[in-house]
Design a protein around this motif. Structure first.
Motif, mmCIF file in Angstrom:
data_model
loop_
_atom_site.group_PDB
_atom_site.id
_atom_site.type_symbol
_atom_site.label_atom_id
_atom_site.label_comp_id
_atom_site.label_asym_id
_atom_site.label_seq_id
_atom_site.Cartn_x
_atom_site.Cartn_y
_atom_site.Cartn_z
ATOM 1 N N PRO A 63 39.188 59.902 72.242
ATOM 2 C CA PRO A 63 40.462 60.447 71.767
ATOM 3 C C PRO A 63 41.512 60.625 72.848
ATOM 4 O O PRO A 63 42.707 60.448 72.600
ATOM 5 C CB PRO A 63 40.056 61.796 71.154
ATOM 6 C CG PRO A 63 38.619 61.638 70.791
ATOM 7 C CD PRO A 63 38.040 60.734 71.830
ATOM 8 N N ASP A 64 41.094 60.989 74.067
ATOM 9 C CA ASP A 64 42.053 61.251 75.137
ATOM 10 C C ASP A 64 42.183 60.092 76.113
ATOM 11 O O ASP A 64 42.698 60.256 77.220
ATOM 12 C CB ASP A 64 41.650 62.514 75.903
ATOM 13 C CG ASP A 64 40.224 62.419 76.467
ATOM 14 O OD1 ASP A 64 39.511 61.460 76.109
ATOM 15 O OD2 ASP A 64 39.844 63.319 77.261
ATOM 16 N N LYS A 122 43.107 54.252 73.682
ATOM 17 C CA LYS A 122 43.503 54.629 72.327
ATOM 18 C C LYS A 122 45.014 54.557 72.172
ATOM 19 O O LYS A 122 45.532 54.056 71.171
ATOM 20 C CB LYS A 122 43.006 56.034 71.994
ATOM 21 C CG LYS A 122 43.247 56.413 70.527
ATOM 22 C CD LYS A 122 42.583 57.715 70.176
ATOM 23 C CE LYS A 122 42.713 58.013 68.687
ATOM 24 N NZ LYS A 122 41.940 57.072 67.853
ATOM 25 N N PRO A 165 42.959 62.677 66.454
ATOM 26 C CA PRO A 165 41.997 63.061 67.499
ATOM 27 C C PRO A 165 42.615 63.184 68.885
ATOM 28 O O PRO A 165 42.057 63.873 69.747
ATOM 29 C CB PRO A 165 40.966 61.914 67.467
ATOM 30 C CG PRO A 165 41.075 61.345 66.089
ATOM 31 C CD PRO A 165 42.530 61.449 65.753
ATOM 32 N N ALA A 166 43.750 62.525 69.106
ATOM 33 C CA ALA A 166 44.381 62.575 70.426
ATOM 34 C C ALA A 166 45.227 63.833 70.615
ATOM 35 O O ALA A 166 45.541 64.190 71.751
ATOM 36 C CB ALA A 166 45.244 61.338 70.644
ATOM 37 N N PRO A 194 37.215 68.442 68.074
ATOM 38 C CA PRO A 194 36.820 67.141 67.526
ATOM 39 C C PRO A 194 36.365 67.206 66.066
ATOM 40 O O PRO A 194 36.546 66.241 65.321
ATOM 41 C CB PRO A 194 35.670 66.698 68.446
ATOM 42 C CG PRO A 194 35.145 67.958 69.046
ATOM 43 C CD PRO A 194 36.321 68.863 69.173
ATOM 44 N N ALA A 199 39.538 67.443 63.940
ATOM 45 C CA ALA A 199 40.215 66.149 64.024
ATOM 46 C C ALA A 199 39.540 65.109 63.144
ATOM 47 O O ALA A 199 40.202 64.335 62.445
ATOM 48 C CB ALA A 199 40.252 65.677 65.479
ATOM 49 N N GLU A 200 38.208 65.090 63.160
ATOM 50 C CA GLU A 200 37.475 64.107 62.352
ATOM 51 C C GLU A 200 37.667 64.358 60.860
ATOM 52 O O GLU A 200 37.869 63.424 60.086
ATOM 53 C CB GLU A 200 35.991 64.139 62.707
ATOM 54 C CG GLU A 200 35.122 63.179 61.915
ATOM 55 C CD GLU A 200 35.435 61.712 62.210
ATOM 56 O OE1 GLU A 200 34.922 60.842 61.476
ATOM 57 O OE2 GLU A 200 36.189 61.436 63.168
ATOM 58 N N ARG A 258 41.178 63.348 59.922
ATOM 59 C CA ARG A 258 41.327 61.888 59.969
ATOM 60 C C ARG A 258 40.741 61.240 58.724
ATOM 61 O O ARG A 258 41.391 60.400 58.082
ATOM 62 C CB ARG A 258 40.650 61.352 61.227
ATOM 63 C CG ARG A 258 40.899 59.867 61.496
ATOM 64 C CD ARG A 258 40.410 59.514 62.885
ATOM 65 N NE ARG A 258 38.969 59.610 62.987
ATOM 66 C CZ ARG A 258 38.128 58.586 62.744
ATOM 67 N NH1 ARG A 258 38.608 57.413 62.371
ATOM 68 N NH2 ARG A 258 36.828 58.731 62.870
#
Length: 270
Positions: free
Chosen positions: A142-143, A147, A205-206, A211, A214-215, A218
């Motif tokens: 993600p970071d 990406k 996610p970025a 996490p 974020a998931e 998403r």
């Protein structure tokens, strides 16, 4: 990265996938049943809509099953310790359905054959480039720089598609009937608005440190966008095809022609 989800987080994604499956299945049946109400000249657009939701239905069943297999319920939580969740199902679906979605719009316009062929080729190439460039970034950390870079690369053909939709296809709206023009304008906006959800979900996610959150966001974001971009888009294509069929005087088999008073009187006595 293995995730541990609360029951609410897991169920939110689980139910989102279930909702998409139901939406795609209902749309598939509906498009099959109403296809005969459209004149033969415009049925190709409805056929494409049917194929799109059929492909999406199949892939969402696979996505749903992959999600279930990836987690084990332990101590009141869902732990990702099973078969890895297969994100590729979603991208394979997009590789097939996104070019078909764009083809629906081009086909229902009924432009001249040369213009139609040119638009189909350019939009298909741009759509494939957008999706293929996005997949490596989806798999990247993600970071990571990868990406962001792949996300930008995938955004370039996305911008080109928007240009074609609003400039080149927009020039054709003046040649359509007023009612059809309004529907086509709405169709383009639906496509743009729903497609905008995809890059937002991609970059979640970025920008979110958690996490798990974020998931969940998403997966739910992609699911909502797919319902709007496929069944809803197909319904608007159907509305355009029906409007064009009526304007052209198409009658369903067995439907009386009421275009003249004499025919109307004959129909009323049946």
């Amino acid at each position: 990265m293995d995730l541990t989800l609360s029951q609410g987080q897991y169920d939110l994604v689980y139910n989102s996938f279930s909702f998409v499956i139901a939406s795609m299945g209902a749309s598939l049946l509906f498009f099959i049943l109403v296809r005969g109400r459209v004149s033969p000249r415009h049925r190709m657009a409805i056929t494409l809509s049917t194929i799109v939701v059929g492909i999406a239905l199949y892939h969402y069943v696979r996505i749903f099953n992959s999600w279930v297999e990836a987690f084990t319920y332990t101590g009141g939580q869902y732990v990702q310790d099973g078969i890895p969740f297969n994100e590729a199902y979603r991208y394979v679906d997009w590789l097939l359905t996104v070019p078909l979605l764009l083809a629906e719009l081009v086909v229902v316009l009924k432009l001249d054959s040369g213009k139609t062929r040119s638009l189909l080729v350019r939009l298909t190439v741009a759509a494939l480039a957008m999706i293929i460039a996005g997949y490596p970034g989806e798999l990247a950390a993600p970071d990571s720089t990868a990406k962001v870079v792949w996300g930008i690369v995938g955004t370039l053909p996305f911008i080109y598609i928007l240009y074609v939709l609003f400039v080149e296809l927009g020039n054709s709206l003046g040649r359509q009937a007023p009612g059809v023009t309004r529907l086509l304008s709405g169709l383009r906006w639906i496509l743009v608005i729903t497609w905008t959800v995809y890059p937002i979900a991609y970059f979640v996610p970025a920008v979110i440190d958690d996490p798990v959150t974020a998931e969940v966001l998403r997966q739910v974001g992609y699911s909502v966008a797919d319902v709007l971009a496929k069944p809803l888009f197909g319904l608007l294509v159907l509305a355009i095809a029906l409007a064009k069929s009526r304007d052209e005087g198409y009658l369903e088999p067995g439907e009386p022609d009421l275009s003249s008073p004499e025919k109307g009187r004959q129909a009323s006595t049946v």
